[in-house]
Scaffold this active site. Structure first.
Site, PDB file in Angstrom:
ATOM      1  N   CYS A  74      71.049 -18.683  -6.292  1.00 19.57           N
ATOM      2  CA  CYS A  74      70.103 -18.428  -7.370  1.00 19.57           C
ATOM      3  C   CYS A  74      68.767 -19.096  -7.042  1.00 19.57           C
ATOM      4  O   CYS A  74      68.726 -20.188  -6.488  1.00 19.57           O
ATOM      5  CB  CYS A  74      70.640 -18.879  -8.722  1.00 19.57           C
ATOM      6  N   GLU A  75      67.711 -18.399  -7.353  1.00 24.49           N
ATOM      7  CA  GLU A  75      66.384 -18.914  -7.026  1.00 24.49           C
ATOM      8  C   GLU A  75      65.950 -20.039  -7.953  1.00 24.49           C
ATOM      9  O   GLU A  75      64.974 -20.724  -7.671  1.00 24.49           O
ATOM     10  CB  GLU A  75      65.351 -17.789  -7.039  1.00 24.49           C
ATOM     11  N   HIS A  76      66.657 -20.248  -9.038  1.00 25.98           N
ATOM     12  CA  HIS A  76      66.275 -21.290  -9.989  1.00 25.98           C
ATOM     13  C   HIS A  76      66.822 -22.664  -9.617  1.00 25.98           C
ATOM     14  O   HIS A  76      66.137 -23.675  -9.806  1.00 25.98           O
ATOM     15  CB  HIS A  76      66.732 -20.922 -11.397  1.00 25.98           C
ATOM     16  N   HIS A  77      68.069 -22.707  -9.100  1.00 22.74           N
ATOM     17  CA  HIS A  77      68.686 -23.992  -8.777  1.00 22.74           C
ATOM     18  C   HIS A  77      69.177 -24.073  -7.339  1.00 22.74           C
ATOM     19  O   HIS A  77      69.672 -25.110  -6.921  1.00 22.74           O
ATOM     20  CB  HIS A  77      69.877 -24.265  -9.713  1.00 22.74           C
ATOM     21  N   GLN A 115      70.549 -12.231 -10.006  1.00 19.78           N
ATOM     22  CA  GLN A 115      71.470 -11.090  -9.984  1.00 19.78           C
ATOM     23  C   GLN A 115      70.825  -9.825 -10.539  1.00 19.78           C
ATOM     24  O   GLN A 115      71.037  -8.730 -10.007  1.00 19.78           O
ATOM     25  CB  GLN A 115      72.737 -11.449 -10.771  1.00 19.78           C
ATOM     26  N   HIS A 143      78.364 -17.779 -11.630  1.00 24.43           N
ATOM     27  CA  HIS A 143      77.190 -18.537 -11.231  1.00 24.43           C
ATOM     28  C   HIS A 143      77.457 -20.026 -11.308  1.00 24.43           C
ATOM     29  O   HIS A 143      77.726 -20.564 -12.389  1.00 24.43           O
ATOM     30  CB  HIS A 143      75.998 -18.166 -12.132  1.00 24.43           C
ATOM     31  N   CYS A 145      75.389 -22.349 -11.087  1.00 27.62           N
ATOM     32  CA  CYS A 145      74.379 -23.058 -11.884  1.00 27.62           C
ATOM     33  C   CYS A 145      74.801 -23.137 -13.352  1.00 27.62           C
ATOM     34  O   CYS A 145      74.344 -24.016 -14.073  1.00 27.62           O
ATOM     35  CB  CYS A 145      73.003 -22.399 -11.739  1.00 27.62           C
TER      36      CYS A 145
END
Length: 183
Positions: A74-77, A115, A143, A145
């Site tokens: 995931c690009e956030h975490h 996703q 996920h 995260c």
């Protein structure tokens, strides 16, 4: 030492670790190598992945490839999400080699990603490369995260779908696809 290795060494130091201890001596090198592999999707193109494996066919009935396993970050975490992808399409004079569906999924999964966007990217890629009358993509993933941090919900599952062409415009086509993938 590569810049990426150096940065992993710095991260470990910032976490309070001793990068000179036996168990961590090669960790920055291994972590850098792993990250390069996990994000190798940036290096490829759709044309390279498909490699000309598009074949003439008079089949105009739905083709479904389901249960394509994938993992992404995931690009956030930058934590993994892991799941399965189901793809259906209505050929329009051409079919795609079977293994190319998995390669297309990997091309987009091996990038920092969410996703929702990956589902759309895969659908658009299949439509672009085959010129099909329609395509449907459903992705299901867990996920990390959401499971390892934050709300820590171990049994959560995210499902996304993108329907293009006949899959979007025709309810019977969409229903057939959903039935064939067991949803």
């Amino acid at each position: 030492m590569s810049e990426l290795q150096h940065l992993y060494s710095k991260i470990l130091t910032e976490l309070g670790e001793d990068v000179e201890r036996e168990g961590l001596l090669d960790t920055p090198k291994r972590a850098a190598k792993a990250m390069k592999f996990l994000t190798s999707g940036y290096e490829g193109s759709l044309e390279e992945v498909v490699n000309g494996a598009i074949f003439s066919s008079d089949n105009d009935e739905m083709v479904v490839v389901q249960g394509i396993e994938f993992y992404s970050l995931c690009e956030h975490h930058m934590l993994p999400f892991i799941g399965r992808c189901h793809i259906g399409y209505l050929p329009n004079g051409k079919v795609l080699g079977l293994s190319k569906f998995a390669r297309i999924v990997d091309l987009f999964a091996r990038r920092l990603q969410i996703q929702e966007n990956m589902t759309k990217q895969i659908a658009e890629a299949v439509q672009e490369i085959t010129g099909c009358r329609g395509v449907g993509v459903i992705m299901e993933a867990q996920h990390m995260c959401m499971m390892m941090r934050g709300v820590q919900k171990q049994n959560s599952m995210m499902r996304t779908s993108v329907m293009l062409g006949d899959f979007r415009e025709s309810q019977p086509t969409r229903s057939e696809f959903m039935r064939l993938v067991g949803l």
